[in-house]
Motif scaffolding. Structure first.
Motif, PDB file in Angstrom:
ATOM      1  N   SER A   1      -2.504  -1.631  10.819  1.00 36.65           N
ATOM      2  CA  SER A   1      -3.387  -2.426   9.973  1.00 36.65           C
ATOM      3  C   SER A   1      -3.607  -1.699   8.656  1.00 36.65           C
ATOM      4  O   SER A   1      -3.703  -0.474   8.636  1.00 36.65           O
ATOM      5  CB  SER A   1      -4.740  -2.637  10.654  1.00 36.65           C
ATOM      6  OG  SER A   1      -5.659  -3.253   9.763  1.00 36.65           O
ATOM      7  N   ASN A   2      -3.674  -2.470   7.566  1.00 33.19           N
ATOM      8  CA  ASN A   2      -4.148  -1.876   6.317  1.00 33.19           C
ATOM      9  C   ASN A   2      -5.297  -2.711   5.748  1.00 33.19           C
ATOM     10  O   ASN A   2      -5.534  -2.746   4.552  1.00 33.19           O
ATOM     11  CB  ASN A   2      -3.029  -1.636   5.308  1.00 33.19           C
ATOM     12  CG  ASN A   2      -2.494  -2.882   4.641  1.00 33.19           C
ATOM     13  OD1 ASN A   2      -2.488  -3.957   5.234  1.00 33.19           O
ATOM     14  ND2 ASN A   2      -2.030  -2.748   3.412  1.00 33.19           N
ATOM     15  N   ALA A   3      -6.004  -3.348   6.649  1.00 33.49           N
ATOM     16  CA  ALA A   3      -7.216  -4.084   6.276  1.00 33.49           C
ATOM     17  C   ALA A   3      -8.364  -3.097   6.092  1.00 33.49           C
ATOM     18  O   ALA A   3      -8.315  -1.976   6.608  1.00 33.49           O
ATOM     19  CB  ALA A   3      -7.574  -5.077   7.381  1.00 33.49           C
TER      20      ALA A   3
ATOM     21  N   THR B   1      -2.900   7.668   9.727  1.00 34.45           N
ATOM     22  CA  THR B   1      -2.809   6.909   8.482  1.00 34.45           C
ATOM     23  C   THR B   1      -1.545   7.317   7.728  1.00 34.45           C
ATOM     24  O   THR B   1      -1.078   8.460   7.838  1.00 34.45           O
ATOM     25  CB  THR B   1      -4.035   7.127   7.573  1.00 34.45           C
ATOM     26  OG1 THR B   1      -4.162   8.516   7.288  1.00 34.45           O
ATOM     27  CG2 THR B   1      -5.301   6.615   8.234  1.00 34.45           C
ATOM     28  N   SER B   2      -1.003   6.347   6.981  1.00 34.57           N
ATOM     29  CA  SER B   2       0.218   6.596   6.217  1.00 34.57           C
ATOM     30  C   SER B   2       0.311   5.616   5.057  1.00 34.57           C
ATOM     31  O   SER B   2      -0.394   4.597   5.025  1.00 34.57           O
ATOM     32  CB  SER B   2       1.447   6.447   7.117  1.00 34.57           C
ATOM     33  OG  SER B   2       1.545   5.118   7.591  1.00 34.57           O
TER      34      SER B   2
ATOM     35  N   ALA C   1       1.342  -1.273  -1.662  1.00 35.84           N
ATOM     36  CA  ALA C   1      -0.017  -1.769  -1.413  1.00 35.84           C
ATOM     37  C   ALA C   1      -0.978  -0.640  -1.740  1.00 35.84           C
ATOM     38  O   ALA C   1      -0.633   0.538  -1.593  1.00 35.84           O
ATOM     39  CB  ALA C   1      -0.198  -2.210   0.034  1.00 35.84           C
ATOM     40  N   GLU C   2      -2.154  -0.991  -2.180  1.00 38.65           N
ATOM     41  CA  GLU C   2      -3.166   0.013  -2.511  1.00 38.65           C
ATOM     42  C   GLU C   2      -3.731   0.674  -1.259  1.00 38.65           C
ATOM     43  O   GLU C   2      -4.059   1.852  -1.264  1.00 38.65           O
ATOM     44  CB  GLU C   2      -4.309  -0.630  -3.314  1.00 38.65           C
ATOM     45  CG  GLU C   2      -3.881  -1.164  -4.667  1.00 38.65           C
ATOM     46  CD  GLU C   2      -3.330  -0.084  -5.590  1.00 38.65           C
ATOM     47  OE1 GLU C   2      -3.891   1.023  -5.618  1.00 38.65           O
ATOM     48  OE2 GLU C   2      -2.327  -0.368  -6.272  1.00 38.65           O
TER      49      GLU C   2
END
Length: 167
Positions: free
Chosen positions: A10-12, A41-42, A49-50
């Motif tokens: 997820s990157n929400a 995290t990566s 994407a930011e």
């Protein structure tokens, strides 16, 4: 019972909470949790994407078939809030192959089976080039031998890290 290995991502905003909720739903839908990695995290892989991505590897025991596991993983994504139409619109605008997403659930392994159908490919065909997937997998199953490549996940991960920057 079969052993299925999933990778969640997820990157929400509040991605760690999203992954915890996703794991709870996957247990309800698929089977018993045997092991879960910590959350890593990566940087986004394959697009810009930011937001950083969070990923977690899960090992579950299941009585479901591989396709049933896939269907439940997709239903879980939808329940957590994944909007594939929105992602497609973003990809169309940016021209990128991938887009940000609330959650993603991939089937990495199902027992030692090799599955190659239009809907499901196991082991995941891009696993060996994705550090973000290998890192959490190595934490919980680094000695597992990839059924196609014949190498342990730890070896694949170390070889990938030593390969230098990916373009």
């Amino acid at each position: 019972m079969s052993c299925v290995v999933l990778l969640t991502g997820s990157n929400a905003p509040q991605s760690e909470s999203v992954l915890h909720r996703t794991a709870e739903i996957l247990v309800r839908r698929i089977g018993t949790m045997e092991c879960a990695s910590q959350i890593y995290t990566s940087e986004p892989w394959g697009f810009h994407a930011e937001e950083l991505f969070s990923n977690q590897a899960l090992i579950l025991q299941t009585s479901l078939s591989p396709i049933e596991v896939l269907d439940e993983a997709l239903a879980t994504e939808q329940e957590v809030g994944r909007d594939r139409a929105q992602e497609q619109a973003e990809k169309s605008l940016t021209g990128e192959r991938y887009a940000s997403r609330v959650v993603d659930v991939d089937v990495m392994f199902y027992d030692e089976k090799i599955i190659d159908t239009p809907r499901l490919k196991v082991p995941h065909p891009l696993l060996h080039v994705r550090e973000f997937a290998l890192q959490p997998l190595c934490e919980i199953m680094g000695d597992y031998r990839h059924p196609v490549l014949g190498k342990t996940l730890s070896t694949i991960y170390e070889e990938l890290k030593g390969a230098g920057p990916k373009i």
